[in-house]
Motif scaffolding. Structure first.
Motif, PDB file in Angstrom:
ATOM      1  N   SER A  46       1.570   9.242  -9.546  1.00 32.80           N
ATOM      2  CA  SER A  46       1.738   9.717  -8.196  1.00 32.80           C
ATOM      3  C   SER A  46       3.130  10.802  -8.467  1.00 32.80           C
ATOM      4  O   SER A  46       3.543  11.107  -9.467  1.00 32.80           O
ATOM      5  CB  SER A  46       2.346   8.561  -7.148  1.00 32.80           C
ATOM      6  N   ALA A  47       3.454  11.381  -7.292  1.00 32.29           N
ATOM      7  CA  ALA A  47       4.511  12.384  -7.364  1.00 32.29           C
ATOM      8  C   ALA A  47       5.967  11.813  -7.787  1.00 32.29           C
ATOM      9  O   ALA A  47       6.304  10.860  -7.587  1.00 32.29           O
ATOM     10  CB  ALA A  47       4.889  13.221  -6.092  1.00 32.29           C
ATOM     11  N   THR A  48       6.448  12.643  -8.770  1.00 30.27           N
ATOM     12  CA  THR A  48       7.774  12.146  -8.950  1.00 30.27           C
ATOM     13  C   THR A  48       8.972  12.684  -8.105  1.00 30.27           C
ATOM     14  O   THR A  48       8.902  13.575  -7.544  1.00 30.27           O
ATOM     15  CB  THR A  48       8.031  12.781 -10.597  1.00 30.27           C
ATOM     16  N   PRO A  49      10.149  11.904  -8.290  1.00 26.31           N
ATOM     17  CA  PRO A  49      11.371  12.367  -7.525  1.00 26.31           C
ATOM     18  C   PRO A  49      11.930  13.787  -7.896  1.00 26.31           C
ATOM     19  O   PRO A  49      12.263  14.583  -6.870  1.00 26.31           O
ATOM     20  CB  PRO A  49      12.418  11.377  -8.289  1.00 26.31           C
ATOM     21  N   LEU A  50      11.483  14.499  -9.179  1.00 31.17           N
ATOM     22  CA  LEU A  50      11.794  15.745  -9.308  1.00 31.17           C
ATOM     23  C   LEU A  50      10.839  16.495  -8.654  1.00 31.17           C
ATOM     24  O   LEU A  50      11.254  17.856  -8.019  1.00 31.17           O
ATOM     25  CB  LEU A  50      11.517  15.968 -10.919  1.00 31.17           C
ATOM     26  N   GLU A  51       9.423  16.381  -8.514  1.00 29.11           N
ATOM     27  CA  GLU A  51       8.492  17.040  -7.933  1.00 29.11           C
ATOM     28  C   GLU A  51       8.835  17.094  -6.248  1.00 29.11           C
ATOM     29  O   GLU A  51       8.631  18.161  -5.625  1.00 29.11           O
ATOM     30  CB  GLU A  51       7.148  16.580  -8.031  1.00 29.11           C
ATOM     31  N   LEU A  52       9.371  15.969  -5.950  1.00 30.60           N
ATOM     32  CA  LEU A  52       9.753  15.943  -4.543  1.00 30.60           C
ATOM     33  C   LEU A  52      10.947  16.894  -4.251  1.00 30.60           C
ATOM     34  O   LEU A  52      11.124  17.248  -3.105  1.00 30.60           O
ATOM     35  CB  LEU A  52      10.109  14.463  -3.928  1.00 30.60           C
ATOM     36  N   PHE A  53      12.038  16.926  -4.981  1.00 34.11           N
ATOM     37  CA  PHE A  53      12.969  17.765  -4.911  1.00 34.11           C
ATOM     38  C   PHE A  53      12.797  19.102  -5.023  1.00 34.11           C
ATOM     39  O   PHE A  53      13.213  19.889  -4.191  1.00 34.11           O
ATOM     40  CB  PHE A  53      14.025  17.120  -6.233  1.00 34.11           C
ATOM     41  N   LEU A  54      11.802  19.575  -5.892  1.00 34.81           N
ATOM     42  CA  LEU A  54      11.452  20.773  -5.969  1.00 34.81           C
ATOM     43  C   LEU A  54      10.724  21.227  -4.446  1.00 34.81           C
ATOM     44  O   LEU A  54      11.013  22.204  -4.066  1.00 34.81           O
ATOM     45  CB  LEU A  54      10.555  21.119  -7.166  1.00 34.81           C
ATOM     46  N   HIS A 227      -3.221  12.736  -8.349  1.00 40.94           N
ATOM     47  CA  HIS A 227      -1.834  13.351  -8.358  1.00 40.94           C
ATOM     48  C   HIS A 227      -2.055  14.684  -7.785  1.00 40.94           C
ATOM     49  O   HIS A 227      -1.218  15.141  -6.862  1.00 40.94           O
ATOM     50  CB  HIS A 227      -1.307  13.417  -9.772  1.00 40.94           C
ATOM     51  N   ILE A 228      -3.056  15.642  -7.947  1.00 38.68           N
ATOM     52  CA  ILE A 228      -3.190  16.739  -7.352  1.00 38.68           C
ATOM     53  C   ILE A 228      -3.263  16.738  -5.978  1.00 38.68           C
ATOM     54  O   ILE A 228      -2.833  17.563  -5.209  1.00 38.68           O
ATOM     55  CB  ILE A 228      -4.377  17.493  -7.978  1.00 38.68           C
ATOM     56  N   ALA A 229      -4.438  15.808  -5.359  1.00 38.43           N
ATOM     57  CA  ALA A 229      -4.476  15.490  -4.121  1.00 38.43           C
ATOM     58  C   ALA A 229      -3.292  15.224  -3.245  1.00 38.43           C
ATOM     59  O   ALA A 229      -3.169  15.818  -2.250  1.00 38.43           O
ATOM     60  CB  ALA A 229      -5.650  14.361  -3.953  1.00 38.43           C
ATOM     61  N   GLU A 230      -2.359  14.359  -3.794  1.00 34.18           N
ATOM     62  CA  GLU A 230      -1.251  13.953  -3.371  1.00 34.18           C
ATOM     63  C   GLU A 230      -0.142  14.913  -3.058  1.00 34.18           C
ATOM     64  O   GLU A 230       0.478  15.335  -2.159  1.00 34.18           O
ATOM     65  CB  GLU A 230      -0.404  12.879  -4.058  1.00 34.18           C
ATOM     66  N   ARG A 231      -0.238  15.960  -4.253  1.00 29.34           N
ATOM     67  CA  ARG A 231       0.846  17.062  -4.019  1.00 29.34           C
ATOM     68  C   ARG A 231       0.775  18.090  -3.079  1.00 29.34           C
ATOM     69  O   ARG A 231       1.296  18.564  -2.308  1.00 29.34           O
ATOM     70  CB  ARG A 231       0.640  17.785  -5.452  1.00 29.34           C
ATOM     71  N   TYR A 232      -0.875  18.371  -2.851  1.00 31.38           N
ATOM     72  CA  TYR A 232      -1.460  19.285  -2.005  1.00 31.38           C
ATOM     73  C   TYR A 232      -1.158  18.616  -0.451  1.00 31.38           C
ATOM     74  O   TYR A 232      -0.641  19.328   0.586  1.00 31.38           O
ATOM     75  CB  TYR A 232      -2.984  19.418  -2.236  1.00 31.38           C
ATOM     76  N   LEU A 281      -7.021  16.682  11.141  1.00 33.06           N
ATOM     77  CA  LEU A 281      -7.998  17.279  10.540  1.00 33.06           C
ATOM     78  C   LEU A 281      -8.069  17.404   8.971  1.00 33.06           C
ATOM     79  O   LEU A 281      -8.892  17.182   8.166  1.00 33.06           O
ATOM     80  CB  LEU A 281      -8.327  18.595  11.017  1.00 33.06           C
ATOM     81  N   TYR A 282      -6.917  17.696   8.513  1.00 29.66           N
ATOM     82  CA  TYR A 282      -6.553  18.043   7.152  1.00 29.66           C
ATOM     83  C   TYR A 282      -6.784  16.556   6.488  1.00 29.66           C
ATOM     84  O   TYR A 282      -7.472  16.515   5.440  1.00 29.66           O
ATOM     85  CB  TYR A 282      -5.167  18.484   6.599  1.00 29.66           C
ATOM     86  N   PHE A 283      -6.073  15.452   7.045  1.00 27.36           N
ATOM     87  CA  PHE A 283      -6.332  14.240   6.210  1.00 27.36           C
ATOM     88  C   PHE A 283      -7.297  13.355   6.661  1.00 27.36           C
ATOM     89  O   PHE A 283      -7.353  12.176   6.424  1.00 27.36           O
ATOM     90  CB  PHE A 283      -4.964  13.408   6.409  1.00 27.36           C
ATOM     91  N   THR A 284      -8.494  13.855   7.259  1.00 28.22           N
ATOM     92  CA  THR A 284      -9.604  13.262   7.663  1.00 28.22           C
ATOM     93  C   THR A 284     -10.565  12.751   6.474  1.00 28.22           C
ATOM     94  O   THR A 284     -10.806  11.504   6.557  1.00 28.22           O
ATOM     95  CB  THR A 284     -10.481  14.238   8.461  1.00 28.22           C
ATOM     96  N   LYS A 285     -10.450  13.488   5.541  1.00 29.77           N
ATOM     97  CA  LYS A 285     -10.981  13.177   4.165  1.00 29.77           C
ATOM     98  C   LYS A 285      -9.977  13.127   3.063  1.00 29.77           C
ATOM     99  O   LYS A 285      -9.148  13.948   3.043  1.00 29.77           O
ATOM    100  CB  LYS A 285     -12.315  13.869   3.981  1.00 29.77           C
ATOM    101  N   PRO A 286     -10.320  12.113   2.129  1.00 30.84           N
ATOM    102  CA  PRO A 286      -9.263  12.240   1.025  1.00 30.84           C
ATOM    103  C   PRO A 286      -9.507  13.209   0.151  1.00 30.84           C
ATOM    104  O   PRO A 286     -10.754  13.423  -0.407  1.00 30.84           O
ATOM    105  CB  PRO A 286      -9.377  10.856   0.369  1.00 30.84           C
ATOM    106  N   ALA A 287      -8.694  14.026  -0.423  1.00 28.60           N
ATOM    107  CA  ALA A 287      -9.229  15.325  -1.302  1.00 28.60           C
ATOM    108  C   ALA A 287      -9.594  14.588  -2.499  1.00 28.60           C
ATOM    109  O   ALA A 287     -10.165  15.495  -3.369  1.00 28.60           O
ATOM    110  CB  ALA A 287      -7.774  16.188  -1.483  1.00 28.60           C
ATOM    111  N   HIS A 288      -8.799  13.629  -3.171  1.00 31.22           N
ATOM    112  CA  HIS A 288      -9.210  13.186  -4.452  1.00 31.22           C
ATOM    113  C   HIS A 288     -10.733  12.745  -4.712  1.00 31.22           C
ATOM    114  O   HIS A 288     -11.108  12.760  -5.846  1.00 31.22           O
ATOM    115  CB  HIS A 288      -8.320  11.919  -4.873  1.00 31.22           C
TER     116      HIS A 288
END
Length: 410
Positions: A46-54, A227-232, A281-288
């Motif tokens: 999952s996303a890290t604290p550093l990624e969330l800070f960015l 991870h990519i799906a969560e970041r997007y 609409l965006y979160f209707t389907k999981p990207a992963h």
């Protein structure tokens, strides 16, 4: 077994044990270690604290781009404002996206890595500081400086990955060389005559988007689908949140000046309902699901990743359009009613169309499933000529959400 079930079986989702954010603990900084590539099927990634800070710092640049577009639309500079917004937002999105894919493949979370990412954050803030000058005067000096700092730090990370991961060295060196060459190109643009600058920017954008395709033709980096799906998804929340914030500030100011009118109430309600519908609409389907299965292929993955530019940009532009329409209702602009309304309806239609094309259509099995999306997009655009365009557009989007939800298989 459905595509969702197969993806979940292949791609381990969040769960206890492993990953940067396992449980509720934040990992301590590690000593310097080899950047050999993460496991693309790592459990609980999952996303890290550093990624969330960015991400939080990139919000500043997104907000500045939205405000610049709002001001341009308010003053009737529609064509130039949209063009400058598209270019400025490209630098924000491209820098964020490239780091996201890098971090999904290589993230040792040691001190050198953290410091390099903090340099990128500094670059994003410098970029944000230059957005106003880019919109008002076409001055690209500060925004280019911030962008170059961002991207040069990323090139250094690619070189470090190449030293630690000999099996993917050709790919990582290509990334480093391509990114560095592009930064030299952006600096060179500052010395071009003004009439050649726009064509030069177009050339540089093409060069930037070709670098990942060229680099990964030598071998794919070990990115993680979940991870990519969560970041997007997180960046989608950022731009939707900025859209709501921009519209709220503008509508509040309009209420303060005019103490409320029916049109302002319709705008406020329609804007909020539009944001809700866009999120749904965006979160209707999981990207992963796609990234784990059908979109492992290069051409599908790049289409999905690059197509999000329009999703993110249109969501941001929606907030600017709602703010500009609030100014129109309080007679702060000389724009026609239809022209002001298009600042609301066009971004909504672009968002709807792009979400369907890159995010939802691959899940659909029958051609008829695209009909509600086409009808809704056309209706949203036609709402430009209605007395309450934001409200009408939001009701159409809400109707589409209802259709999609009812048709969604359990």
């Amino acid at each position: 077994m459905s595509m969702d079930e197969r993806a979940d079986a292949v791609d381990p989702g969040p769960g206890p044990g492993g990953g940067h954010l396992a449980g509720n603990t934040v990992p301590a900084v590690r000593r310097r270690q080899a950047m050999t590539g993460r496991d693309p099927w790592e459990a609980h990634r999952s996303a890290t604290p550093l990624e969330l800070f960015l991400d939080l710092c990139f919000v500043v640049a997104v907000a500045q781009a939205s405000e610049g577009l709002h001001e341009a639309l308010t003053h009737g500079h529609h064509a130039s404002g949209v063009l400058r917004f598209a270019l400025v937002f490209f630098t924000v999105w491209w820098a964020w996206m490239n780091f996201t894919w890098f971090a999904s493949a290589y993230d040792p979370d040691d001190a050198p890595y953290r410091l390099t990412v903090l340099v990128q954050i500094t670059g994003s803030l410098v970029l944000a500081a230059g957005v106003g000058r880019a919109f008002e005067h076409g001055d690209l000096l500060v925004i280019t400086l911030g962008y170059v700092v961002l991207r040069t730090a990323l090139a250094a990370l690619w070189l470090r990955a190449g030293l630690s991961d000999p099996g993917r060295r050709r790919t990582t060196v290509r990334f480093a060389a391509g990114v560095t060459s592009c930064q030299l190109g952006w600096i060179g643009l500052l010395f071009l005559p003004e009439q050649l600058r726009l064509p030069g920017v177009a050339v540089m954008i093409v060069a930037e988007v070709l670098v990942p395709a060229w680099a990964q033709s030598a071998g794919m980096t070990p990115w993680h689908p979940h991870h990519i799906a969560e970041r997007y998804g997180l960046f989608t929340l950022i731009v939707l949140g900025e859209s709501v914030a921009a519209a709220t500030v503008a509508v509040r100011g309009a209420f303060d000046r005019h103490h409320g009118t029916v049109a302002l109430y319709a705008l406020a309600g329609g804007g909020l309902l539009t944001a809700f519908a866009m999120w749904w609409l965006y979160f209707t389907k999981p990207a992963h699901t796609l990234l784990s299965m059908t979109h492992r292929a290069h051409h599908r993955r790049f289409t999905w990743a690059y197509g999000h530019y329009l999703i993110f940009a249109s969501a941001t532009a929606e907030g600017a359009g709602l703010a500009a329409y609030a100014d129109h209702l309080t007679h702060r602009t000389g724009t026609s009613s239809a022209g002001a309304a298009m600042a609301v309806t066009v971004p909504a239609a672009v968002f709807l169309t792009t979400v369907w094309a890159v995010h939802l259509r691959p899940h659909q099995r029958r051609t008829a499933e695209c009909v509600p999306f086409a009808v809704a997009a056309a209706g949203v655009l036609l709402a430009s000529w209605s007395p309450a365009p934001a409200l009408v557009a939001s009701l159409l989007l809400s109707g589409l959400v209802a259709v999609v939800t009812v048709r969604r298989p359990e």
